[in-house]
Design a protein around this motif. Structure first.
Motif, PDB file in Angstrom:
ATOM      1  N   GLU A 184       0.824  -1.205   0.000  1.00 36.12           N
ATOM      2  CA  GLU A 184       0.000   0.000   0.000  1.00 36.12           C
ATOM      3  C   GLU A 184       0.865   1.265   0.000  1.00 36.12           C
ATOM      4  O   GLU A 184       0.601   2.217  -0.753  1.00 36.12           O
ATOM      5  N   ALA A 185       1.917   1.261   0.852  1.00 37.85           N
ATOM      6  CA  ALA A 185       2.807   2.430   0.934  1.00 37.85           C
ATOM      7  C   ALA A 185       3.598   2.609  -0.359  1.00 37.85           C
ATOM      8  O   ALA A 185       3.826   3.743  -0.811  1.00 37.85           O
ATOM      9  N   LEU A 186       4.027   1.501  -0.976  1.00 33.64           N
ATOM     10  CA  LEU A 186       4.784   1.573  -2.226  1.00 33.64           C
ATOM     11  C   LEU A 186       3.928   2.100  -3.370  1.00 33.64           C
ATOM     12  O   LEU A 186       4.380   2.937  -4.164  1.00 33.64           O
ATOM     13  N   VAL A 187       2.701   1.613  -3.467  1.00 29.55           N
ATOM     14  CA  VAL A 187       1.802   2.059  -4.532  1.00 29.55           C
ATOM     15  C   VAL A 187       1.553   3.560  -4.407  1.00 29.55           C
ATOM     16  O   VAL A 187       1.616   4.306  -5.401  1.00 29.55           O
ATOM     17  N   ARG A 188       1.298   4.005  -3.193  1.00 30.36           N
ATOM     18  CA  ARG A 188       1.040   5.441  -2.960  1.00 30.36           C
ATOM     19  C   ARG A 188       2.266   6.281  -3.330  1.00 30.36           C
ATOM     20  O   ARG A 188       2.155   7.333  -3.966  1.00 30.36           O
ATOM     21  N   TYR A 189       3.444   5.786  -2.939  1.00 28.59           N
ATOM     22  CA  TYR A 189       4.682   6.504  -3.247  1.00 28.59           C
ATOM     23  C   TYR A 189       4.917   6.581  -4.756  1.00 28.59           C
ATOM     24  O   TYR A 189       5.217   7.649  -5.308  1.00 28.59           O
ATOM     25  N   LEU A 190       4.768   5.456  -5.440  1.00 30.94           N
ATOM     26  CA  LEU A 190       5.044   5.413  -6.877  1.00 30.94           C
ATOM     27  C   LEU A 190       4.047   6.236  -7.680  1.00 30.94           C
ATOM     28  O   LEU A 190       4.410   6.875  -8.678  1.00 30.94           O
ATOM     29  N   GLU A 191       2.789   6.236  -7.250  1.00 30.87           N
ATOM     30  CA  GLU A 191       1.759   6.943  -8.009  1.00 30.87           C
ATOM     31  C   GLU A 191       1.702   8.434  -7.705  1.00 30.87           C
ATOM     32  O   GLU A 191       1.364   9.234  -8.577  1.00 30.87           O
ATOM     33  N   GLN A 192       2.054   8.831  -6.470  1.00 31.61           N
ATOM     34  CA  GLN A 192       1.821  10.215  -6.069  1.00 31.61           C
ATOM     35  C   GLN A 192       3.075  11.005  -5.699  1.00 31.61           C
ATOM     36  O   GLN A 192       3.012  12.222  -5.563  1.00 31.61           O
ATOM     37  N   SER A 193       4.209  10.305  -5.523  1.00 28.86           N
ATOM     38  CA  SER A 193       5.353  10.998  -4.935  1.00 28.86           C
ATOM     39  C   SER A 193       6.647  10.888  -5.730  1.00 28.86           C
ATOM     40  O   SER A 193       7.386  11.858  -5.828  1.00 28.86           O
ATOM     41  N   ARG A 194       6.903   9.741  -6.301  1.00 19.55           N
ATOM     42  CA  ARG A 194       8.234   9.496  -6.864  1.00 19.55           C
ATOM     43  C   ARG A 194       8.593  10.469  -7.979  1.00 19.55           C
ATOM     44  O   ARG A 194       9.720  10.974  -8.045  1.00 19.55           O
ATOM     45  N   GLN A 195       7.651  10.760  -8.856  1.00 19.40           N
ATOM     46  CA  GLN A 195       7.952  11.647  -9.983  1.00 19.40           C
ATOM     47  C   GLN A 195       8.314  13.049  -9.496  1.00 19.40           C
ATOM     48  O   GLN A 195       9.218  13.691 -10.032  1.00 19.40           O
ATOM     49  N   ALA A 196       7.623  13.504  -8.446  1.00 14.12           N
ATOM     50  CA  ALA A 196       7.909  14.831  -7.906  1.00 14.12           C
ATOM     51  C   ALA A 196       9.306  14.887  -7.303  1.00 14.12           C
ATOM     52  O   ALA A 196      10.019  15.887  -7.436  1.00 14.12           O
ATOM     53  N   LEU A 197       9.732  13.803  -6.649  1.00 13.00           N
ATOM     54  CA  LEU A 197      11.050  13.771  -6.018  1.00 13.00           C
ATOM     55  C   LEU A 197      12.175  13.586  -7.031  1.00 13.00           C
ATOM     56  O   LEU A 197      13.258  14.145  -6.879  1.00 13.00           O
ATOM     57  N   SER A 198      11.923  12.771  -8.057  1.00 12.94           N
ATOM     58  CA  SER A 198      12.983  12.493  -9.035  1.00 12.94           C
ATOM     59  C   SER A 198      13.210  13.659  -9.992  1.00 12.94           C
ATOM     60  O   SER A 198      14.167  13.643 -10.777  1.00 12.94           O
ATOM     61  N   SER A 199      12.340  14.666  -9.931  1.00 11.65           N
ATOM     62  CA  SER A 199      12.513  15.902 -10.716  1.00 11.65           C
ATOM     63  C   SER A 199      12.636  15.640 -12.213  1.00 11.65           C
ATOM     64  O   SER A 199      13.313  16.367 -12.925  1.00 11.65           O
ATOM     65  N   GLY A 200      11.999  14.563 -12.650  1.00 13.72           N
ATOM     66  CA  GLY A 200      12.016  14.256 -14.074  1.00 13.72           C
ATOM     67  C   GLY A 200      13.379  13.863 -14.618  1.00 13.72           C
ATOM     68  O   GLY A 200      13.626  13.954 -15.814  1.00 13.72           O
ATOM     69  N   LYS A 201      14.302  13.423 -13.734  1.00 16.99           N
ATOM     70  CA  LYS A 201      15.664  13.104 -14.191  1.00 16.99           C
ATOM     71  C   LYS A 201      15.776  11.701 -14.800  1.00 16.99           C
ATOM     72  O   LYS A 201      16.834  11.305 -15.270  1.00 16.99           O
ATOM     73  N   GLY A 202      14.696  10.941 -14.728  1.00 20.84           N
ATOM     74  CA  GLY A 202      14.687   9.643 -15.390  1.00 20.84           C
ATOM     75  C   GLY A 202      15.520   8.574 -14.723  1.00 20.84           C
ATOM     76  O   GLY A 202      15.912   7.611 -15.359  1.00 20.84           O
ATOM     77  N   THR A 203      15.828   8.725 -13.435  1.00 23.34           N
ATOM     78  CA  THR A 203      16.614   7.697 -12.752  1.00 23.34           C
ATOM     79  C   THR A 203      15.789   6.436 -12.546  1.00 23.34           C
ATOM     80  O   THR A 203      14.557   6.505 -12.378  1.00 23.34           O
ATOM     81  N   ASN A 204      16.447   5.278 -12.590  1.00 21.20           N
ATOM     82  CA  ASN A 204      15.727   4.023 -12.384  1.00 21.20           C
ATOM     83  C   ASN A 204      15.811   3.538 -10.942  1.00 21.20           C
ATOM     84  O   ASN A 204      15.295   2.477 -10.603  1.00 21.20           O
ATOM     85  N   VAL A 205      16.468   4.315 -10.079  1.00 14.03           N
ATOM     86  CA  VAL A 205      16.538   3.962  -8.658  1.00 14.03           C
ATOM     87  C   VAL A 205      15.163   4.160  -8.036  1.00 14.03           C
ATOM     88  O   VAL A 205      14.483   5.151  -8.312  1.00 14.03           O
ATOM     89  N   LEU A 206      14.753   3.236  -7.202  1.00 14.68           N
ATOM     90  CA  LEU A 206      13.413   3.278  -6.621  1.00 14.68           C
ATOM     91  C   LEU A 206      13.228   4.483  -5.704  1.00 14.68           C
ATOM     92  O   LEU A 206      12.238   5.206  -5.801  1.00 14.68           O
ATOM     93  N   PHE A 207      14.174   4.696  -4.795  1.00 10.80           N
ATOM     94  CA  PHE A 207      14.051   5.785  -3.826  1.00 10.80           C
ATOM     95  C   PHE A 207      15.122   6.844  -4.075  1.00 10.80           C
ATOM     96  O   PHE A 207      16.317   6.525  -4.105  1.00 10.80           O
ATOM     97  N   THR A 208      14.685   8.083  -4.224  1.00  7.54           N
ATOM     98  CA  THR A 208      15.633   9.178  -4.431  1.00  7.54           C
ATOM     99  C   THR A 208      15.522  10.176  -3.280  1.00  7.54           C
ATOM    100  O   THR A 208      14.549  10.174  -2.533  1.00  7.54           O
ATOM    101  N   ASN A 209      16.543  11.009  -3.155  1.00  9.51           N
ATOM    102  CA  ASN A 209      16.445  12.100  -2.185  1.00  9.51           C
ATOM    103  C   ASN A 209      15.642  13.246  -2.808  1.00  9.51           C
ATOM    104  O   ASN A 209      15.142  13.131  -3.930  1.00  9.51           O
ATOM    105  N   CYS A 210      15.532  14.353  -2.086  1.00  6.00           N
ATOM    106  CA  CYS A 210      14.689  15.457  -2.549  1.00  6.00           C
ATOM    107  C   CYS A 210      15.272  16.188  -3.754  1.00  6.00           C
ATOM    108  O   CYS A 210      14.610  17.026  -4.358  1.00  6.00           O
TER     109      CYS A 210
END
Length: 294
Positions: A184-210
Motif C-alpha cells: 500500500e505504501a509503495l503504490v502510494r509513493y510510486l503513483e503520487q510521490s516518486r515523480q515529484a522527487l525524481s525531478s524528471g531526471k529519469g533515474t531508475n533507482v526506486l528511492f531518491t532524495n529530494c
C-alpha cells in the motif's frame, strides 16, 4: 601504497567477485592504515614490517575502537598483505602473527512490535517526502533487507502484483516477499510521490532524495533517527535495528530459521541462530514470571 591498495580492490572485484559494499569496507580500512603508516614516516610497502602492523593495532586499541572494528581491520590487513605476498610484492605474510581481539557478542538490539508500529506511523502526511519515507520504512521492516540493499533497489526489482522484491548482490540474488502494508505504501509513493522527487531526471533507482539523486546511507540514517525521536523511542535505533526486529519477530511468531536465513541473505545459519536464542531466552523469562511453581 596507494597503487597497491587500488590493485587489491580491482582483484577483489574481478577475481573474488566481492560486493561493492565489501570492497568499500576494505578500501576504507586500508586507507586508515595507510594514513597511520605515513604519519610514522613509512611511505612504501617495502618498509612495512610485522612490528609496524602490530603498532597500528595497538594504536586502534589505545583509541578505544570496538573489538569488532579492530577485528575487521585485522581481517582487511590479512587479506591485503596475503594478496601482496601472492603477487610477490612482499616477502612472506606480514600479518601471520596478528590475532584479533576476543569479541563478546551481545544480542542484537530490537524494537518491540509496539515500537515498530509507532515508528512506521510517524510519516503519515501527504507530502512527497513523507510518502517516500513511509514506503522505505514499511519495506525495510517487511523484508529485513540491509539499508544498502534498500537504497540500491531499482523499480524493476519490485513486483507489486505478486508482492516481492529482488535483491541483487554481486553475482547472487534473492527474492523476498512483502505484505499488504508495504504494498500500500509503495503504490502510494510510486503513483503520487516518486515523480515529484525524481525531478524528471529519469533515474531508475526506486528511492531518491529530494534532489532526485539516489538516497545515501547517511541520508536514510538521519530519516530513521528523526522518526524514532518523534515516536518516543529511546533506544539508539539504526537502520539495522529494523532488520534485526524483522528477523526476531518472524522467529517469535513461528517462522523457521532456514526461511529467515534465506530472506536475510545469511550464508551461514549460525548467524541467523541468534534470533532463535533470543526467542528461547524470552520464553524462559515469560515462564519464570508466569508459571505458578517456579
Amino acid at each position: 601504497m596507494e597503487e597497491e591498495i587500488l590493485g587489491f580492490i580491482v582483484y577483489l572485484h574481478n577475481v573474488k567477485r566481492m560486493s561493492a559494499n565489501t570492497e568499500m569496507s576494505y578500501k576504507r580500512d586500508l586507507a586508515k592504515l595507510k594514513g597511520f603508516l605515513e604519519e610514522q614516516g613509512i611511505q612504501g610497502i617495502e618498509k612495512v614490517t610485522p612490528t609496524t602492523l602490530n603498532s597500528y593495532i595497538l594504536y586502534l586499541e589505545k583509541k578505544q575502537f570496538a573489538a569488532a572494528t579492530i577485528s575487521r581491520n585485522i581481517a582487511s590487513m590479512k587479506a591485503f598483505f596475503h594478496y601482496l605476498w601472492k603477487e610477490g610484492k612482499v616477502e612472506g605474510d606480514l600479518t601471520e602473527m596478528l590475532k584479533p581481539p576476543k569479541i563478546v557478542r551481545r544480542p542484537p538490539e530490537i524494537l518491540t512490535m509496539e515500537e515498530v508500529v509507532r515508528l512506521l506511523e510517524q510519516p503519515g502526511g501527504n507530502s512527497p517526502k513523507e510518502m517516500r519515507d513511509k514506503a522505505m520504512l514499511e519495506l525495510l521492516y517487511a523484508t529485513g533487507i540491509r539499508v544498502t540493499e534498500l537504497i540500491s533497489l531499482k523499480e524493476v526489482d519490485v513486483n507489486l502484483p505478486m508482492g516481492y522484491i529482488i535483491c541483487r548482490d554481486s553475482n547472487k540474488e534473492r527474492t523476498i516477499p512483502f505484505g499488504g502494508k508495504a504494498k500500500e505504501a509503495l503504490v502510494r509513493y510510486l503513483e503520487q510521490s516518486r515523480q515529484a522527487l525524481s525531478s524528471g531526471k529519469g533515474t531508475n533507482v526506486l528511492f531518491t532524495n529530494c534532489s532526485g539523486k539516489p538516497m545515501s546511507r547517511q541520508g536514510f540514517w538521519k530519516i530513521i533517527k528523526n522518526y524514532a525521536k518523534k515516536a518516543g523511542i529511546t533506544a539508539d535505533i539504526t537502520p539495522h535495528t529494523l532488520r534485526h526486529s524483522f528477523a526476531a519477530h518472524l522467529v517469535e511468531n513461528g517462522a523457521d530459521l532456514r526461511s529467515v536465513q534465506e530472506m536475510l541473505g545469511h550464508s551461514d545459519i549460525s548467524t541467523t541462530q541468534v534470533y532463535a536464542n533470543m526467542n528461547h531466552s524470552r520464553i524462559k523469562e515469560v515462564y519464570a514470571r508466569a508459571h505458578p511453581r517456579t
